[in-house]
Motif scaffolding. Structure first.
Motif, PDB file in Angstrom:
ATOM      1  N   GLU A  36      27.602  45.654  36.466  1.00  0.00           N
ATOM      2  CA  GLU A  36      27.928  44.405  36.882  1.00  0.00           C
ATOM      3  C   GLU A  36      29.429  44.103  36.879  1.00  0.00           C
ATOM      4  O   GLU A  36      29.951  44.561  36.072  1.00  0.00           O
ATOM      5  CB  GLU A  36      27.069  43.435  36.078  1.00  0.00           C
ATOM      6  CG  GLU A  36      25.763  43.478  36.339  1.00  0.00           C
ATOM      7  CD  GLU A  36      25.002  42.052  35.537  1.00  0.00           C
ATOM      8  OE1 GLU A  36      25.532  41.182  35.323  1.00  0.00           O
ATOM      9  OE2 GLU A  36      23.904  42.548  35.325  1.00  0.00           O
ATOM     10  N   ALA A  37      29.888  43.377  37.885  1.00  0.00           N
ATOM     11  CA  ALA A  37      31.230  42.821  37.692  1.00  0.00           C
ATOM     12  C   ALA A  37      31.432  41.754  36.529  1.00  0.00           C
ATOM     13  O   ALA A  37      30.314  41.174  36.198  1.00  0.00           O
ATOM     14  CB  ALA A  37      31.699  42.174  38.840  1.00  0.00           C
ATOM     15  N   ASP A  42      32.911  34.714  31.293  1.00  0.00           N
ATOM     16  CA  ASP A  42      33.248  36.052  30.698  1.00  0.00           C
ATOM     17  C   ASP A  42      34.708  35.982  30.253  1.00  0.00           C
ATOM     18  O   ASP A  42      35.655  35.552  31.180  1.00  0.00           O
ATOM     19  CB  ASP A  42      32.976  37.386  31.473  1.00  0.00           C
ATOM     20  CG  ASP A  42      31.368  37.679  31.390  1.00  0.00           C
ATOM     21  OD1 ASP A  42      30.715  36.974  30.773  1.00  0.00           O
ATOM     22  OD2 ASP A  42      31.171  38.463  31.907  1.00  0.00           O
ATOM     23  N   GLN A  43      35.135  36.758  29.223  1.00  0.00           N
ATOM     24  CA  GLN A  43      36.545  36.772  28.961  1.00  0.00           C
ATOM     25  C   GLN A  43      36.928  38.017  29.810  1.00  0.00           C
ATOM     26  O   GLN A  43      36.360  39.048  30.091  1.00  0.00           O
ATOM     27  CB  GLN A  43      36.749  37.314  27.389  1.00  0.00           C
ATOM     28  CG  GLN A  43      38.130  37.560  27.083  1.00  0.00           C
ATOM     29  CD  GLN A  43      38.733  35.924  26.686  1.00  0.00           C
ATOM     30  OE1 GLN A  43      37.984  34.964  26.605  1.00  0.00           O
ATOM     31  NE2 GLN A  43      40.039  35.875  26.848  1.00  0.00           N
ATOM     32  N   ALA A  44      38.118  37.744  30.618  1.00  0.00           N
ATOM     33  CA  ALA A  44      38.713  38.675  31.380  1.00  0.00           C
ATOM     34  C   ALA A  44      39.039  39.981  30.542  1.00  0.00           C
ATOM     35  O   ALA A  44      39.876  39.874  29.715  1.00  0.00           O
ATOM     36  CB  ALA A  44      39.980  38.326  31.860  1.00  0.00           C
ATOM     37  N   TYR A 139      36.559  45.733  35.724  1.00  0.00           N
ATOM     38  CA  TYR A 139      36.225  44.431  36.285  1.00  0.00           C
ATOM     39  C   TYR A 139      34.961  44.694  36.985  1.00  0.00           C
ATOM     40  O   TYR A 139      34.194  43.724  37.530  1.00  0.00           O
ATOM     41  CB  TYR A 139      37.429  44.035  36.924  1.00  0.00           C
ATOM     42  CG  TYR A 139      38.268  43.430  36.292  1.00  0.00           C
ATOM     43  CD1 TYR A 139      38.466  41.939  36.239  1.00  0.00           C
ATOM     44  CD2 TYR A 139      39.184  43.903  35.413  1.00  0.00           C
ATOM     45  CE1 TYR A 139      39.196  40.909  35.575  1.00  0.00           C
ATOM     46  CE2 TYR A 139      40.389  43.212  34.514  1.00  0.00           C
ATOM     47  CZ  TYR A 139      40.154  41.752  34.563  1.00  0.00           C
ATOM     48  OH  TYR A 139      41.042  41.263  33.789  1.00  0.00           O
ATOM     49  N   GLY A 140      34.381  46.087  37.223  1.00  0.00           N
ATOM     50  CA  GLY A 140      33.124  46.193  37.689  1.00  0.00           C
ATOM     51  C   GLY A 140      33.396  46.066  39.402  1.00  0.00           C
ATOM     52  O   GLY A 140      32.296  45.702  40.047  1.00  0.00           O
ATOM     53  N   VAL A 141      34.539  46.347  39.956  1.00  0.00           N
ATOM     54  CA  VAL A 141      34.773  45.919  41.275  1.00  0.00           C
ATOM     55  C   VAL A 141      34.394  47.508  41.959  1.00  0.00           C
ATOM     56  O   VAL A 141      35.014  48.576  41.605  1.00  0.00           O
ATOM     57  CB  VAL A 141      36.269  45.863  41.704  1.00  0.00           C
ATOM     58  CG1 VAL A 141      36.632  45.791  42.935  1.00  0.00           C
ATOM     59  CG2 VAL A 141      36.527  44.535  40.699  1.00  0.00           C
ATOM     60  N   PHE A 142      33.879  47.485  43.182  1.00  0.00           N
ATOM     61  CA  PHE A 142      33.491  48.539  43.914  1.00  0.00           C
ATOM     62  C   PHE A 142      33.817  48.479  45.532  1.00  0.00           C
ATOM     63  O   PHE A 142      33.679  49.187  46.188  1.00  0.00           O
ATOM     64  CB  PHE A 142      32.196  48.882  43.832  1.00  0.00           C
ATOM     65  CG  PHE A 142      31.705  49.311  42.214  1.00  0.00           C
ATOM     66  CD1 PHE A 142      32.207  50.783  42.068  1.00  0.00           C
ATOM     67  CD2 PHE A 142      31.190  48.400  41.451  1.00  0.00           C
ATOM     68  CE1 PHE A 142      32.045  50.971  40.638  1.00  0.00           C
ATOM     69  CE2 PHE A 142      30.860  48.949  40.059  1.00  0.00           C
ATOM     70  CZ  PHE A 142      31.223  50.213  39.667  1.00  0.00           C
ATOM     71  N   ASP A 143      34.253  47.040  45.781  1.00  0.00           N
ATOM     72  CA  ASP A 143      34.264  46.710  47.098  1.00  0.00           C
ATOM     73  C   ASP A 143      35.463  45.903  47.278  1.00  0.00           C
ATOM     74  O   ASP A 143      35.731  45.161  46.096  1.00  0.00           O
ATOM     75  CB  ASP A 143      33.127  45.972  47.720  1.00  0.00           C
ATOM     76  CG  ASP A 143      31.949  46.573  47.914  1.00  0.00           C
ATOM     77  OD1 ASP A 143      31.956  47.886  48.415  1.00  0.00           O
ATOM     78  OD2 ASP A 143      30.771  46.155  47.709  1.00  0.00           O
ATOM     79  N   LEU A 144      36.600  46.225  48.359  1.00  0.00           N
ATOM     80  CA  LEU A 144      37.530  45.379  48.347  1.00  0.00           C
ATOM     81  C   LEU A 144      37.811  44.314  49.596  1.00  0.00           C
ATOM     82  O   LEU A 144      37.149  44.719  50.404  1.00  0.00           O
ATOM     83  CB  LEU A 144      38.862  46.616  48.451  1.00  0.00           C
ATOM     84  CG  LEU A 144      38.871  47.317  47.365  1.00  0.00           C
ATOM     85  CD1 LEU A 144      40.271  48.300  47.683  1.00  0.00           C
ATOM     86  CD2 LEU A 144      39.551  46.766  46.077  1.00  0.00           C
ATOM     87  N   PRO A 145      38.383  43.540  49.488  1.00  0.00           N
ATOM     88  CA  PRO A 145      39.174  42.876  48.357  1.00  0.00           C
ATOM     89  C   PRO A 145      38.174  42.321  47.315  1.00  0.00           C
ATOM     90  O   PRO A 145      37.105  41.881  48.013  1.00  0.00           O
ATOM     91  CB  PRO A 145      40.064  41.610  48.955  1.00  0.00           C
ATOM     92  CG  PRO A 145      39.353  41.297  50.070  1.00  0.00           C
ATOM     93  CD  PRO A 145      38.500  42.658  50.818  1.00  0.00           C
ATOM     94  N   ALA A 146      38.736  42.138  46.284  1.00  0.00           N
ATOM     95  CA  ALA A 146      37.792  41.172  44.952  1.00  0.00           C
ATOM     96  C   ALA A 146      39.073  40.558  44.172  1.00  0.00           C
ATOM     97  O   ALA A 146      40.089  41.116  43.892  1.00  0.00           O
ATOM     98  CB  ALA A 146      37.148  42.183  44.297  1.00  0.00           C
ATOM     99  N   SER A 147      38.626  39.264  43.882  1.00  0.00           N
ATOM    100  CA  SER A 147      39.662  38.475  43.171  1.00  0.00           C
ATOM    101  C   SER A 147      38.868  37.771  42.195  1.00  0.00           C
ATOM    102  O   SER A 147      37.873  37.251  42.291  1.00  0.00           O
ATOM    103  CB  SER A 147      40.169  37.257  44.172  1.00  0.00           C
ATOM    104  OG  SER A 147      40.896  37.873  45.187  1.00  0.00           O
TER     105      SER A 147
END
Length: 182
Positions: A36-37, A42-44, A139-147
């Motif tokens: 999971e992202a 959540d705390q960054a 950060y659980g990022v798998f697709d772009l873009p993600a903010s």
């Protein structure tokens, strides 16, 4: 062993290898997508990455403490990423004055490619290089873009997957302006 049996054995071995490869691929893909992202509230996750268009590193939890922060994951090969960059540049000076920092985390392979993109597009907000993908993974990022829009207290106000329009970006940046600047 006859020729016919050898061919049958080879064929079965190939089919078995293909099936095994497909199962391994499916398991790995599923594992990666199940991660999971970082969720709203959540705390960054803290990070420290070298700037491509500035001096030194940016350390999220130290250098940007008390500010609203937009962390944007992007790459020069991502067309939707490239479409939203001018919006970030347009709003950056105004929101920097209000206590909001934009940090673009590039996932490109080389700094040269990133520098060329920065120069071509006259970008002034901090751009850092996540060459190993460790921050992206945190950060659980798998697709772009993600903010990720982070409040001054370090918690994630919201995450946005996909490209942002100018209006949406401005609204999300307004959400993370420090109280002292409102």
């Amino acid at each position: 062993m006859s020729n016919k049996k050898k061919k049958r054995f080879i064929f079965r071995s190939i089919v078995l290898a293909i099936l095994l490869g497909a199962v391994v691929f499916a398991l790995v893909s599923n594992f990666m997508k199940d991660k999971e992202a970082v969720a709203d509230g959540d705390q960054a996750p803290p990070f420290e990455l070298e700037q491509v268009n500035g001096e030194g590193a940016i350390h999220l939890s130290e250098d940007l403490k008390g500010k609203g922060v937009m962390v944007n994951f992007w790459a020069t090969y991502c067309d939707p990423c490239k479409e939203e960059m001018p919006y970030m540049q347009k709003l950056y000076p105004e929101y920097k004055e209000k206590g909001v920092e934009i940090v673009a985390v590039s996932l490109d392979a080389t700094k040269l490619r990133i520098r060329n993109w920065i120069d071509k597009n006259h970008l002034t907000f901090p751009i850092v290089h996540d060459k190993n993908g460790t921050v992206m993974e945190a950060y659980g990022v798998f697709d772009l873009p993600a903010s990720f829009f982070i409040n001054p207290d370090g918690t994630v106000e919201r995450q946005v997957l996909g490209a942002l329009t100018l209006d949406r970006l401005e609204g999300y940046l307004n959400e993370i302006v420090p109280e002292s600047e409102k």
